[in-house]
Design a protein around this motif. Sequence first.
Motif, mmCIF file in Angstrom:
data_model
loop_
_atom_site.group_PDB
_atom_site.id
_atom_site.type_symbol
_atom_site.label_atom_id
_atom_site.label_comp_id
_atom_site.label_asym_id
_atom_site.label_seq_id
_atom_site.Cartn_x
_atom_site.Cartn_y
_atom_site.Cartn_z
ATOM 1 N N UNK A 175 0.833 -1.184 0.000
ATOM 2 C CA UNK A 175 0.000 0.000 0.000
ATOM 3 C C UNK A 175 0.874 1.243 0.000
ATOM 4 N N UNK A 176 0.763 2.012 -1.071
ATOM 5 C CA UNK A 176 1.547 3.229 -1.191
ATOM 6 C C UNK A 176 0.660 4.429 -0.900
ATOM 7 N N UNK A 177 1.137 5.306 -0.032
ATOM 8 C CA UNK A 177 0.396 6.512 0.273
ATOM 9 C C UNK A 177 1.095 7.723 -0.315
ATOM 10 N N UNK A 178 0.283 8.687 -0.736
ATOM 11 C CA UNK A 178 0.845 9.936 -1.239
ATOM 12 C C UNK A 178 -0.052 11.092 -0.816
ATOM 13 N N UNK A 179 0.543 12.251 -0.553
ATOM 14 C CA UNK A 179 1.991 12.449 -0.457
ATOM 15 C C UNK A 179 2.549 11.862 0.826
ATOM 16 N N UNK A 180 3.874 11.792 0.927
ATOM 17 C CA UNK A 180 4.496 11.313 2.161
ATOM 18 C C UNK A 180 4.431 12.368 3.247
ATOM 19 N N UNK A 181 4.623 13.617 2.847
ATOM 20 C CA UNK A 181 4.605 14.740 3.787
ATOM 21 C C UNK A 181 3.719 15.842 3.230
ATOM 22 N N UNK A 182 3.036 16.536 4.111
ATOM 23 C CA UNK A 182 2.159 17.615 3.696
ATOM 24 C C UNK A 182 2.125 18.658 4.794
ATOM 25 N N UNK A 183 2.458 19.896 4.425
ATOM 26 C CA UNK A 183 2.411 20.998 5.376
ATOM 27 C C UNK A 183 1.516 22.073 4.783
ATOM 28 N N UNK A 184 0.412 22.372 5.469
ATOM 29 C CA UNK A 184 -0.554 23.321 4.932
ATOM 30 C C UNK A 184 -0.970 24.315 6.006
ATOM 31 N N UNK A 185 -1.622 25.364 5.566
ATOM 32 C CA UNK A 185 -2.132 26.385 6.485
ATOM 33 C C UNK A 185 -3.523 25.994 6.973
ATOM 34 N N UNK A 186 -3.834 26.408 8.155
ATOM 35 C CA UNK A 186 -5.172 26.192 8.714
ATOM 36 C C UNK A 186 -6.230 26.727 7.743
ATOM 37 N N UNK A 187 -7.286 25.928 7.549
ATOM 38 C CA UNK A 187 -8.363 26.350 6.672
ATOM 39 C C UNK A 187 -8.289 25.779 5.260
ATOM 40 N N UNK A 188 -7.121 25.264 4.885
ATOM 41 C CA UNK A 188 -6.969 24.681 3.541
ATOM 42 C C UNK A 188 -7.593 23.284 3.500
ATOM 43 N N UNK A 189 -7.860 22.833 2.281
ATOM 44 C CA UNK A 189 -8.358 21.471 2.057
ATOM 45 C C UNK A 189 -7.200 20.601 1.582
ATOM 46 N N UNK A 190 -7.298 19.304 1.798
ATOM 47 C CA UNK A 190 -6.248 18.386 1.340
ATOM 48 C C UNK A 190 -6.833 17.009 1.075
ATOM 49 N N UNK A 191 -6.122 16.257 0.237
ATOM 50 C CA UNK A 191 -6.501 14.870 -0.044
ATOM 51 C C UNK A 191 -5.272 13.984 0.068
ATOM 52 N N UNK A 192 -5.425 12.875 0.747
ATOM 53 C CA UNK A 192 -4.378 11.871 0.887
ATOM 54 C C UNK A 192 -4.836 10.614 0.157
ATOM 55 N N UNK A 193 -3.902 9.990 -0.565
ATOM 56 C CA UNK A 193 -4.247 8.833 -1.381
ATOM 57 C C UNK A 193 -3.552 7.577 -0.865
ATOM 58 N N UNK A 194 -4.245 6.456 -1.049
ATOM 59 C CA UNK A 194 -3.738 5.150 -0.628
ATOM 60 C C UNK A 194 -3.969 4.205 -1.805
ATOM 61 N N UNK A 195 -2.896 3.722 -2.426
ATOM 62 C CA UNK A 195 -3.024 2.943 -3.652
ATOM 63 C C UNK A 195 -2.346 1.584 -3.560
ATOM 64 N N UNK A 196 -2.952 0.615 -4.225
ATOM 65 C CA UNK A 196 -2.400 -0.736 -4.240
ATOM 66 C C UNK A 196 -2.792 -1.429 -5.535
ATOM 67 N N UNK A 197 -2.043 -2.447 -5.892
ATOM 68 C CA UNK A 197 -2.413 -3.285 -7.032
ATOM 69 C C UNK A 197 -3.205 -4.500 -6.551
ATOM 70 N N UNK A 198 -3.359 -4.620 -5.239
ATOM 71 C CA UNK A 198 -4.077 -5.757 -4.654
ATOM 72 C C UNK A 198 -5.481 -5.341 -4.219
ATOM 73 N N UNK A 199 -6.373 -6.321 -4.191
ATOM 74 C CA UNK A 199 -7.733 -6.103 -3.721
ATOM 75 C C UNK A 199 -7.791 -6.414 -2.233
#
Lengths: 110, 112
Positions: free
Chosen positions: A4-28
């Motif tokens: 399971x690969x997650x992206x991004x590895x690191x994320x630094x944002x300001x309060x109030x911003x939106x963000x999305x983290x992804x989790x990807x795999x070739x397996x079910x």
Amino acid sequence: TQLLEQSPQFLSIQEGENLTVYCNSSSVFSSLQWYRQEPGEGPVLLVTVVTGGEVKKLKRLTFQFGDARKDSSLHITAAQPGDTGLYLCAGARGTYKYIFGTGTRLKVLA
Amino acid sequence: ETGVTQSPTHLIKTRGQQVTLRCSSQSGHNTVSWYQQALGQGPQFIFQYYREEENGRGNFPPRFSGLQFPNYSSELNVNALELDDSALYLCASSLGGENIQYFGAGTRLSVL
């Protein structure tokens, strides 16, 4: 081997911003979980998704399981400093074994 | 507060030594899983115990062994410690058949 690969590895944002983290795999996976881990503590379960295409909301957090049950995303709306932590996805293989992702370290600045 | 307690919280050992880590599961939980979390990585599954029997194992060598006691508490034993064994060791308790795990705060092991 990390399935399971997650992206991004690191994320630094300001309060109030939106963000999305992804989790990807070739397996079910039969189900997928999202955890948040803070320094000096163990991971705390946020949500479990089971059905392909499933969307779950937890206050400002929205979790989606991919249609093919191979990937997932976590979206945070209007991030707050209290959201800071390590976010981990974990896929269930069978009835007992959870494969954890590589993790996304989020820092929300006030 | 998950009700899962681990001891000790920190431990320093030298290469070649043996170590025992302990986990007290949440009341009523009959399943304990152990994970190794290296710095900057996600937890890696070591093994799981259900009602005192090993119920599954990850890709860890035999020098990683465990026990579960009648009260469902558990131990993780590591023999012949190597430098790469330095990590946070987490245990998680659950009720067999359910997919919700409750993690302890972990034991930080440093091997010098």
